[in-house]
Write a protein that holds these residues in place. Structure first.
Motif, PDB file in Angstrom:
ATOM      1  N   VAL A 151       1.012  -1.059  -0.058  1.00  0.00           N
ATOM      2  CA  VAL A 151       0.067  -0.084  -0.077  1.00  0.00           C
ATOM      3  C   VAL A 151       0.885   1.095   0.026  1.00  0.00           C
ATOM      4  O   VAL A 151       0.394   2.028  -0.765  1.00  0.00           O
ATOM      5  CB  VAL A 151      -0.949   0.000   1.147  1.00  0.00           C
ATOM      6  CG1 VAL A 151      -1.719   1.277   1.119  1.00  0.00           C
ATOM      7  CG2 VAL A 151      -1.785  -1.409   1.124  1.00  0.00           C
ATOM      8  N   ALA A 152       2.029   1.137   0.782  1.00  0.00           N
ATOM      9  CA  ALA A 152       2.972   2.352   0.617  1.00  0.00           C
ATOM     10  C   ALA A 152       3.451   2.526  -0.763  1.00  0.00           C
ATOM     11  O   ALA A 152       3.659   3.678  -1.193  1.00  0.00           O
ATOM     12  CB  ALA A 152       4.103   1.898   1.675  1.00  0.00           C
ATOM     13  N   ASP A 153       3.750   1.405  -1.406  1.00  0.00           N
ATOM     14  CA  ASP A 153       4.118   1.343  -2.681  1.00  0.00           C
ATOM     15  C   ASP A 153       3.051   2.179  -3.652  1.00  0.00           C
ATOM     16  O   ASP A 153       3.524   2.920  -4.463  1.00  0.00           O
ATOM     17  CB  ASP A 153       4.612   0.136  -3.563  1.00  0.00           C
ATOM     18  CG  ASP A 153       5.717  -0.450  -2.721  1.00  0.00           C
ATOM     19  OD1 ASP A 153       6.677   0.371  -1.865  1.00  0.00           O
ATOM     20  OD2 ASP A 153       6.071  -1.777  -2.688  1.00  0.00           O
ATOM     21  N   GLN A 154       1.932   1.609  -3.479  1.00  0.00           N
ATOM     22  CA  GLN A 154       0.728   2.189  -4.279  1.00  0.00           C
ATOM     23  C   GLN A 154       0.636   3.973  -3.910  1.00  0.00           C
ATOM     24  O   GLN A 154       0.386   4.715  -4.938  1.00  0.00           O
ATOM     25  CB  GLN A 154      -0.529   1.793  -3.875  1.00  0.00           C
ATOM     26  CG  GLN A 154      -0.846   0.382  -4.422  1.00  0.00           C
ATOM     27  CD  GLN A 154      -2.007  -0.196  -3.657  1.00  0.00           C
ATOM     28  OE1 GLN A 154      -3.071   0.664  -3.374  1.00  0.00           O
ATOM     29  NE2 GLN A 154      -2.008  -1.466  -3.405  1.00  0.00           N
ATOM     30  N   ASN A 155       0.730   4.179  -2.844  1.00  0.00           N
ATOM     31  CA  ASN A 155       1.099   5.824  -2.268  1.00  0.00           C
ATOM     32  C   ASN A 155       2.111   6.358  -3.169  1.00  0.00           C
ATOM     33  O   ASN A 155       1.831   7.572  -3.358  1.00  0.00           O
ATOM     34  CB  ASN A 155       0.947   5.923  -0.814  1.00  0.00           C
ATOM     35  CG  ASN A 155      -0.113   5.542  -0.063  1.00  0.00           C
ATOM     36  OD1 ASN A 155      -1.123   5.287  -0.586  1.00  0.00           O
ATOM     37  ND2 ASN A 155       0.193   5.193   1.388  1.00  0.00           N
ATOM     38  N   LYS A 156       3.238   5.784  -3.457  1.00  0.00           N
ATOM     39  CA  LYS A 156       4.270   6.389  -4.159  1.00  0.00           C
ATOM     40  C   LYS A 156       3.744   6.508  -5.570  1.00  0.00           C
ATOM     41  O   LYS A 156       4.336   7.420  -6.285  1.00  0.00           O
ATOM     42  CB  LYS A 156       5.658   5.572  -4.258  1.00  0.00           C
ATOM     43  CG  LYS A 156       6.201   5.747  -2.931  1.00  0.00           C
ATOM     44  CD  LYS A 156       7.721   5.069  -2.951  1.00  0.00           C
ATOM     45  CE  LYS A 156       8.172   4.798  -1.625  1.00  0.00           C
ATOM     46  NZ  LYS A 156       9.157   3.745  -1.391  1.00  0.00           N
TER      47      LYS A 156
END
Ligand code: FES
Ligand code: FES
Length: 157
Positions: A151-156
């Motif tokens: 999810v953190a990667d999607q936020n990026k």
């Protein structure tokens, strides 16, 4: 002895009479039938009871319900939107097989939610530190960390 308190619960304004010695966890579970937050240790050790209070993850077993006066509370039940779509963290936990019995999962997800709200791009070390107060006895932490990282990667993106 009871007292009246006012707060927002999953976006709804609430007026509620509650026993002055009742914990936030018991109020949420017993008075509102929101049973996602779990009682594990009852002593601030396991994180199974985690909810978000004014944007911060708290152990609801350690907070008195009366402390919710004027606060904005979010439980796992409030994460899905009006159309009951899953929060990206909930989807990521499913996609990454980041749960087994599920007892820790609501607390783990609420802790991760507060972490990502504060820091949308955490490193793996920051994720580990963020969930250090949440215990999981069966999945192991690797898949949980991978789910939060995704999810953190999607936020990026
Ligand atoms: S039940 Fe609240 S921290 Fe364990
Ligand atoms: S999935 Fe069972 S305790 Fe975490």
């Amino acid at each position: 002895m009871k007292t009246e308190i006012h707060f927002t619960l999953n976006g709804e304004s609430i007026e509620h009479e509650v026993e002055v010695n009742k914990t936030l966890l018991k109020m949420i579970r017993e008075d509102f039938d929101l049973t996602g937050a779990k009682e594990g240790c009852g002593a601030g050790e396991c994180g199974a009871c985690t909810v978000i209070m004014d944007g911060r993850a708290v152990n609801a077993c350690l907070v008195l319900a009366v402390e919710a006066e004027g606060c904005d509370l979010l439980t796992i039940e409030g994460l899905s939107g009006d159309q009951n779509e899953l929060d990206p963290l909930q989807s990521a936990f499913i996609e990454n097989a980041a749960l087994q019995c599920g007892y820790c999962t609501p607390g783990m997800i609420m802790t991760a939610k507060a972490l990502l709200n504060e820091n949308p791009h955490p490193t793996e070390t920051e994720i580990k530190a963020g969930i250090s107060g949440n215990l999981c006895r069966c999945t192991g932490y690797k898949k949980i960390i991978e789910a939060i990282q995704s999810v953190a990667d999607q936020n990026k993106a």
